[in-house]
Design an enzyme around this catalytic site. Structure first.
Site, short mmCIF file in Angstrom:
data_model
loop_
_atom_site.label_atom_id
_atom_site.label_comp_id
_atom_site.label_asym_id
_atom_site.label_seq_id
_atom_site.Cartn_x
_atom_site.Cartn_y
_atom_site.Cartn_z
N ILE A 18 0.83 -1.20 0.00
CA ILE A 18 0.00 0.00 0.00
C ILE A 18 0.86 1.25 0.00
O ILE A 18 0.59 2.22 -0.72
CB ILE A 18 -0.95 0.00 1.22
CG1 ILE A 18 -1.99 -1.12 1.08
CG2 ILE A 18 -1.66 1.35 1.36
CD1 ILE A 18 -2.86 -1.31 2.31
N TYR A 153 -2.89 -6.34 17.16
CA TYR A 153 -2.89 -5.46 15.98
C TYR A 153 -4.17 -4.63 15.93
O TYR A 153 -4.14 -3.42 15.71
CB TYR A 153 -2.74 -6.33 14.74
CG TYR A 153 -2.81 -5.59 13.42
CD1 TYR A 153 -1.68 -4.98 12.89
CD2 TYR A 153 -3.99 -5.55 12.69
CE1 TYR A 153 -1.73 -4.32 11.67
CE2 TYR A 153 -4.05 -4.91 11.46
CZ TYR A 153 -2.91 -4.30 10.96
OH TYR A 153 -2.98 -3.65 9.75
N PRO A 183 -8.22 0.21 5.50
CA PRO A 183 -8.31 -0.83 4.47
C PRO A 183 -8.95 -2.11 5.02
O PRO A 183 -8.90 -2.39 6.22
CB PRO A 183 -6.85 -1.09 4.08
CG PRO A 183 -6.09 0.10 4.58
CD PRO A 183 -6.83 0.53 5.81
#
Length: 252
Positions: A18, A153, A183
């Site tokens: 990305i 995360y 995302p």
């Protein structure tokens, strides 16, 4: 997009995935782009793909506070005042939480949350003094809905969204806007490492895609347009938002 010609942007983790797509789009829009990445080789490859645009790499670990401060000063000395900070660098290894260790937690937190604090601390004050700037944090839809095997995360990305909203409130009157882009599952080198290869990996990917209304996983380029919008004059009235770009997978 309006107003990006000649502006200086930092993209962390800009060497691949990305981050690379974001660098290339901002370079196409006329920005001078500084890549912060662990890999000089990946940064050089991204710069090569950008053609004649001004794209340079600073090799550092964003979780290193002193290295970030030094690199930011170097960027301003070399390229000029920083207009946009895009925090994209991240890392994870999907694992059931009860099988993780404190050392694993520390690594995930250092890269995905502390690294962003370091870059904000180095850049946001300069933006505020000059009366303008844009900060885009690449979070995740995992922050909004949670993801099994990625508890730490997800916690970091949720914290990043809350931090972004707080910074957006603190700095709005200084002309500094801050937003998150979230995302969904994306075809990146990190995703490929997680998925592996072979028939089982293909079955897993197909099952994942069936849960996405648009019928496919994201590609790095899918996020470049919204980031370019948010750092441009076209995004002058948008701050404190967490915008999902996930093919409709999570409509929250």
């Amino acid at each position: 997009m309006k107003g990006l010609e000649g502006k200086v942007a930092i993209v962390t983790g800009g060497g691949q995935g990305i981050g690379r797509a974001l660098v290339l789009r901002l370079a196409q829009e006329g920005c001078k782009v500084a890549i912060f990445d662990l890999s000089a080789e990946a940064g050089a490859e991204t710069a090569k793909l950008a053609g004649d645009a001004v794209v340079k790499t600073w090799v550092l670990d964003v979780s290193d506070f002193d290295a970030v401060q030094s690199a930011v000063d170097s960027v301003e000395s070399d390229l000029g005042p920083i207009w946009a900070l895009i925090n994209n660098a991240g890392w994870d290894r999907p694992t059931p939480f009860l099988k993780t260790t404190p050392d694993f937690w520390d690594k995930v937190i250092s890269i995905n949350l502390k690294g962003n604090l370091n870059t904000h601390y180095a850049v946001a004050g300069k933006m505020a003094e000059r009366g303008g700037g844009r900060i885009i944090n690449i979070a995740s839809d995992a922050a909004k809905v949670g993801t099994a095997m990625e508890a730490v995360y997800s916690a970091c990305k949720g914290g990043l969204i809350s931090f972004t909203k707080s910074i957006a409130r603190e700095l709005a009157r200084k002309g500094v806007l801050a937003n998150c882009v979230c995302p969904g599952p994306t075809n990146t080198p990190m995703m490929a490492e997680v998925a592996g290869s072979g028939p089982d990996a293909e079955k897993w990917k197909a099952a994942l895609e069936r849960g996405i209304p648009l019928g496919r996983m994201g590609e790095p380029e899918d996020y470049a347009g919204i980031v370019a919008l948010l750092v441009s004059e076209d995004g002058d009235y948008i701050t404190g938002q967490a915008i999902s770009v996930s093919g409709g997978m999570n409509m929250v």
